[in-house]
Scaffold this motif. Structure first.
Motif, PDB file in Angstrom:
ATOM      1  N   PRO A   1       0.715  -1.183   0.231  1.00 33.01           N
ATOM      2  CA  PRO A   1      -0.023   0.071  -0.181  1.00 33.01           C
ATOM      3  C   PRO A   1       0.884   1.260   0.106  1.00 33.01           C
ATOM      4  O   PRO A   1       0.309   2.371  -0.330  1.00 33.01           O
ATOM      5  CB  PRO A   1      -0.796  -0.074   1.265  1.00 33.01           C
ATOM      6  N   ASP A   2       2.038   1.274   0.535  1.00 37.28           N
ATOM      7  CA  ASP A   2       3.029   2.514   0.649  1.00 37.28           C
ATOM      8  C   ASP A   2       3.764   2.607  -0.767  1.00 37.28           C
ATOM      9  O   ASP A   2       4.526   3.384  -0.835  1.00 37.28           O
ATOM     10  CB  ASP A   2       3.974   2.317   1.661  1.00 37.28           C
ATOM     11  N   ALA A   3       3.685   1.759  -1.547  1.00 41.04           N
ATOM     12  CA  ALA A   3       4.815   1.725  -2.778  1.00 41.04           C
ATOM     13  C   ALA A   3       3.926   2.708  -3.662  1.00 41.04           C
ATOM     14  O   ALA A   3       2.642   2.839  -3.904  1.00 41.04           O
ATOM     15  CB  ALA A   3       4.725   0.446  -3.609  1.00 41.04           C
ATOM     16  N   GLY A   4       4.918   3.427  -4.653  1.00 44.19           N
ATOM     17  CA  GLY A   4       4.407   4.468  -5.710  1.00 44.19           C
ATOM     18  C   GLY A   4       4.088   3.804  -6.983  1.00 44.19           C
ATOM     19  O   GLY A   4       4.524   2.641  -7.052  1.00 44.19           O
ATOM     20  N   GLU A   5       4.069   4.696  -7.960  1.00 42.39           N
ATOM     21  CA  GLU A   5       4.040   4.118  -9.235  1.00 42.39           C
ATOM     22  C   GLU A   5       4.977   3.423  -9.906  1.00 42.39           C
ATOM     23  O   GLU A   5       5.048   2.276 -10.660  1.00 42.39           O
ATOM     24  CB  GLU A   5       3.491   5.021 -10.142  1.00 42.39           C
TER      25      GLU A   5
ATOM     26  N   ILE B   1      -3.393   3.700 -13.452  1.00 43.79           N
ATOM     27  CA  ILE B   1      -4.227   2.544 -12.738  1.00 43.79           C
ATOM     28  C   ILE B   1      -4.346   2.757 -11.016  1.00 43.79           C
ATOM     29  O   ILE B   1      -5.521   2.396 -10.549  1.00 43.79           O
ATOM     30  CB  ILE B   1      -3.466   1.325 -13.107  1.00 43.79           C
ATOM     31  N   LEU B   2      -3.283   3.099 -10.552  1.00 49.77           N
ATOM     32  CA  LEU B   2      -3.372   3.073  -8.918  1.00 49.77           C
ATOM     33  C   LEU B   2      -4.191   4.209  -8.535  1.00 49.77           C
ATOM     34  O   LEU B   2      -5.103   3.887  -7.671  1.00 49.77           O
ATOM     35  CB  LEU B   2      -2.142   3.307  -8.679  1.00 49.77           C
ATOM     36  N   ALA B   3      -4.271   5.293  -9.258  1.00 49.03           N
ATOM     37  CA  ALA B   3      -5.322   6.457  -8.996  1.00 49.03           C
ATOM     38  C   ALA B   3      -6.827   5.996  -9.229  1.00 49.03           C
ATOM     39  O   ALA B   3      -7.806   6.345  -8.423  1.00 49.03           O
ATOM     40  CB  ALA B   3      -5.212   7.613  -9.728  1.00 49.03           C
ATOM     41  N   LEU B   4      -6.974   5.097  -9.988  1.00 50.67           N
ATOM     42  CA  LEU B   4      -8.213   4.443 -10.258  1.00 50.67           C
ATOM     43  C   LEU B   4      -8.720   3.412  -9.437  1.00 50.67           C
ATOM     44  O   LEU B   4     -10.038   3.524  -8.539  1.00 50.67           O
ATOM     45  CB  LEU B   4      -8.480   3.967 -11.822  1.00 50.67           C
ATOM     46  N   HIS B   5      -7.703   2.754  -8.859  1.00 52.67           N
ATOM     47  CA  HIS B   5      -8.016   1.761  -7.869  1.00 52.67           C
ATOM     48  C   HIS B   5      -8.575   2.417  -6.553  1.00 52.67           C
ATOM     49  O   HIS B   5      -9.337   1.891  -5.847  1.00 52.67           O
ATOM     50  CB  HIS B   5      -6.930   0.898  -7.677  1.00 52.67           C
ATOM     51  N   LYS B   6      -7.829   3.492  -6.266  1.00 53.50           N
ATOM     52  CA  LYS B   6      -8.111   4.321  -4.747  1.00 53.50           C
ATOM     53  C   LYS B   6      -9.470   4.611  -4.853  1.00 53.50           C
ATOM     54  O   LYS B   6     -10.263   4.949  -3.991  1.00 53.50           O
ATOM     55  CB  LYS B   6      -7.064   5.204  -4.794  1.00 53.50           C
ATOM     56  N   LEU B   7      -9.943   5.080  -5.779  1.00 56.47           N
ATOM     57  CA  LEU B   7     -11.434   5.526  -6.096  1.00 56.47           C
ATOM     58  C   LEU B   7     -12.510   4.430  -6.367  1.00 56.47           C
ATOM     59  O   LEU B   7     -13.451   4.554  -5.706  1.00 56.47           O
ATOM     60  CB  LEU B   7     -11.602   6.471  -7.498  1.00 56.47           C
ATOM     61  N   VAL B   8     -11.949   3.257  -6.674  1.00 56.71           N
ATOM     62  CA  VAL B   8     -13.016   2.130  -6.708  1.00 56.71           C
ATOM     63  C   VAL B   8     -13.004   1.374  -5.685  1.00 56.71           C
ATOM     64  O   VAL B   8     -14.153   1.033  -5.184  1.00 56.71           O
ATOM     65  CB  VAL B   8     -12.600   1.304  -8.028  1.00 56.71           C
ATOM     66  N   TYR B   9     -11.897   0.868  -5.097  1.00 52.50           N
ATOM     67  CA  TYR B   9     -11.769   0.010  -3.784  1.00 52.50           C
ATOM     68  C   TYR B   9     -11.838   0.749  -2.768  1.00 52.50           C
ATOM     69  O   TYR B   9     -10.651   1.509  -2.639  1.00 52.50           O
ATOM     70  CB  TYR B   9     -10.790  -0.957  -4.420  1.00 52.50           C
ATOM     71  N   ASP B  10     -12.660   0.389  -1.758  1.00 52.37           N
ATOM     72  CA  ASP B  10     -12.476   0.954  -0.325  1.00 52.37           C
ATOM     73  C   ASP B  10     -11.313   0.465   0.482  1.00 52.37           C
ATOM     74  O   ASP B  10     -10.806   1.193   1.333  1.00 52.37           O
ATOM     75  CB  ASP B  10     -13.699   0.719   0.335  1.00 52.37           C
ATOM     76  N   GLU B  11     -11.037  -0.961   0.033  1.00 49.44           N
ATOM     77  CA  GLU B  11      -9.764  -1.406   1.028  1.00 49.44           C
ATOM     78  C   GLU B  11      -8.222  -0.800   0.623  1.00 49.44           C
ATOM     79  O   GLU B  11      -7.345  -1.253   1.333  1.00 49.44           O
ATOM     80  CB  GLU B  11      -9.776  -3.120   0.758  1.00 49.44           C
ATOM     81  N   ILE B  12      -8.453  -0.157  -0.519  1.00 51.76           N
ATOM     82  CA  ILE B  12      -7.310   0.454  -0.609  1.00 51.76           C
ATOM     83  C   ILE B  12      -7.055   1.984  -0.472  1.00 51.76           C
ATOM     84  O   ILE B  12      -7.954   2.801  -0.528  1.00 51.76           O
ATOM     85  CB  ILE B  12      -6.762   0.593  -2.143  1.00 51.76           C
ATOM     86  N   PRO B  13      -6.341   2.396   0.726  1.00 47.36           N
ATOM     87  CA  PRO B  13      -6.048   3.543   1.456  1.00 47.36           C
ATOM     88  C   PRO B  13      -5.822   4.633   0.301  1.00 47.36           C
ATOM     89  O   PRO B  13      -5.050   4.151  -0.628  1.00 47.36           O
ATOM     90  CB  PRO B  13      -5.189   3.471   2.564  1.00 47.36           C
ATOM     91  N   HIS B  14      -6.328   5.776   0.440  1.00 48.20           N
ATOM     92  CA  HIS B  14      -5.860   7.002  -0.439  1.00 48.20           C
ATOM     93  C   HIS B  14      -4.633   7.511  -0.340  1.00 48.20           C
ATOM     94  O   HIS B  14      -4.098   8.030  -0.981  1.00 48.20           O
ATOM     95  CB  HIS B  14      -6.851   7.994  -0.128  1.00 48.20           C
ATOM     96  N   GLY B  15      -3.771   7.083   0.869  1.00 50.46           N
ATOM     97  CA  GLY B  15      -2.646   7.483   1.170  1.00 50.46           C
ATOM     98  C   GLY B  15      -1.994   6.370   2.070  1.00 50.46           C
ATOM     99  O   GLY B  15      -2.623   5.536   2.565  1.00 50.46           O
ATOM    100  N   PRO B  16      -0.500   6.733   2.261  1.00 48.80           N
ATOM    101  CA  PRO B  16       0.242   5.655   3.266  1.00 48.80           C
ATOM    102  C   PRO B  16      -0.449   5.638   4.595  1.00 48.80           C
ATOM    103  O   PRO B  16      -0.703   6.641   5.199  1.00 48.80           O
ATOM    104  CB  PRO B  16       1.607   6.179   3.019  1.00 48.80           C
TER     105      PRO B  16
END
Length: 351
Positions: A223-227, A247-262
């Motif tokens: 979860p803390d890794a960048g692009e 892709i990572l930005a889209l996942h943060k908007l779609v999936y709740d289990e992926i935090p928006h930040g570290p």
């Protein structure tokens, strides 16, 4: 007036060798009041040189005074202007009346390889009759074949010697358009004159679902890794790191289990520095660095003893090595001057 003194002042104003040679023989040619030997004495020239110049002048005139390495070619008289050249000038004048004379000579030379100078072109242009009705060519741009032919005609006129300004005025096309068509033809040849679709040149690269699912699992595991990190874990060089970031930005908007930040937990309290000096000589630091300076092919070392409390340099030296004897050579004067420290901090080098 003395003739010798008079001739001595003339070379100061003569700027060409031909002038000097004529001045040597001028009294012999115009007055004949002295001999070649006398003139040679007046001009400080050999008598045979005076006789030779005099004889060559009587035979060839001023051409006889030229140096021997200069080749004289008589200019051939131009012949009559061919009829096809006159007809071409009449046609060009009836077609467009805004040519300048250098452009006209260039067009004639490109079409028939006839060397026509600007002066002759001016005379022929003035002698050409004024057309009663201009023979202007009409161009339409409503269908792709006609647009291609119009662009090809612009290129042909350019290679025939027409100026871009004349092409623009003759075909009623803007100057930037003429420049663009010629540049496209030089870059892509005939393919550059065809109509091109507006918008992006290539279709956008699509990311299919398996790749997005793989990126989702990697993003969930790290979860803390960048692009850049996720892109390196994917190991797929056909997509860029910027695409992975989307892709990572889209996942943060779609999936709740992926935090928006570290995820950041409770920060531990700051700990004291392990070698924080509380007095002047509690800690000394030994530092050794290899310098860029080389002597006899050997790079020397800079060895220092620093006081940990105030970062003061207690002693220093330069040595060809970082051996213990070199470190002791710095440590000994520091101890003599400032005493002994409680602890000595050093790296894992020879010191």
């Amino acid at each position: 007036m003395d003739s010798t003194a008079e001739f001595a002042q003339l070379p100061l104003r003569l700027g060409d060798q031909l002038q000097w040679r004529y001045e040597v023989i001028r009294p012999l040619v115009l007055f004949a009041d002295r001999s070649a030997t006398q003139r040679a004495h007046e001009t400080a020239t050999h008598p045979e040189t005076v006789r030779t110049l005099h004889r060559r002048f009587r035979q060839q005139g001023m051409l006889g005074l030229l140096p021997g390495d200069v080749e004289v070619r008589r200019r051939a008289r131009p012949g009559p202007i061919p009829d096809d050249v006159r007809e071409e000038i009449d046609r060009l004048k009836a077609l467009y009346g805004g040519f300048h004379y250098r452009e006209l000579a260039r067009i004639i030379f490109c079409q028939g390889a006839y060397p026509l100078d600007a002066k002759t072109a001016t005379s022929l242009w003035q002698q050409s009759p004024v057309p009663t009705q201009p023979q202007l060519e009409l161009w339409t741009y409503h269908s792709p074949p006609e647009r291609y032919q119009a662009r090809l005609h612009v290129v042909k006129l350019s290679y025939q010697g027409w100026d871009k300004l004349s092409i623009s005025r003759f075909l009623h096309v803007s100057r930037p358009t003429v420049d663009a068509w010629i540049a496209r033809f030089e870059a892509e040849h005939c393919a550059g004159l065809m109509d091109k679709k507006r918008g992006p040149k290539e279709p956008p690269r699509k990311v299919w679902r398996p790749r997005m699912v793989q990126g989702y699992h990697l993003q969930k595991a790290h979860p803390d890794a960048g692009e850049l990190r996720i892109w390196s874990l994917l190991a797929q060089p056909d997509i860029s790191a910027r695409t992975v970031g989307g892709i990572l930005a889209l996942h943060k908007l779609v999936y709740d289990e992926i935090p928006h930040g570290p995820q950041r937990g409770r920060q531990p309290p700051p700990q004291p520095h392990p070698y924080q000096a509380q007095s002047r000589h509690a800690y000394w630091c030994s530092d050794g660095r290899q310098m860029d300076l080389a002597r006899d092919g050997v790079k020397w070392w800079s060895l220092l003893i620093l006081q940990g409390y105030s970062r003061t340099i207690l002693a220093g030296a330069m040595a060809p090595t970082e051996a213990p004897w070199a470190a002791l050579m710095v440590l000994y004067p520091a101890c003599v001057r400032s005493g002994a420290p409680t602890d000595l901090v050093s790296d894992r080098g020879g010191a």
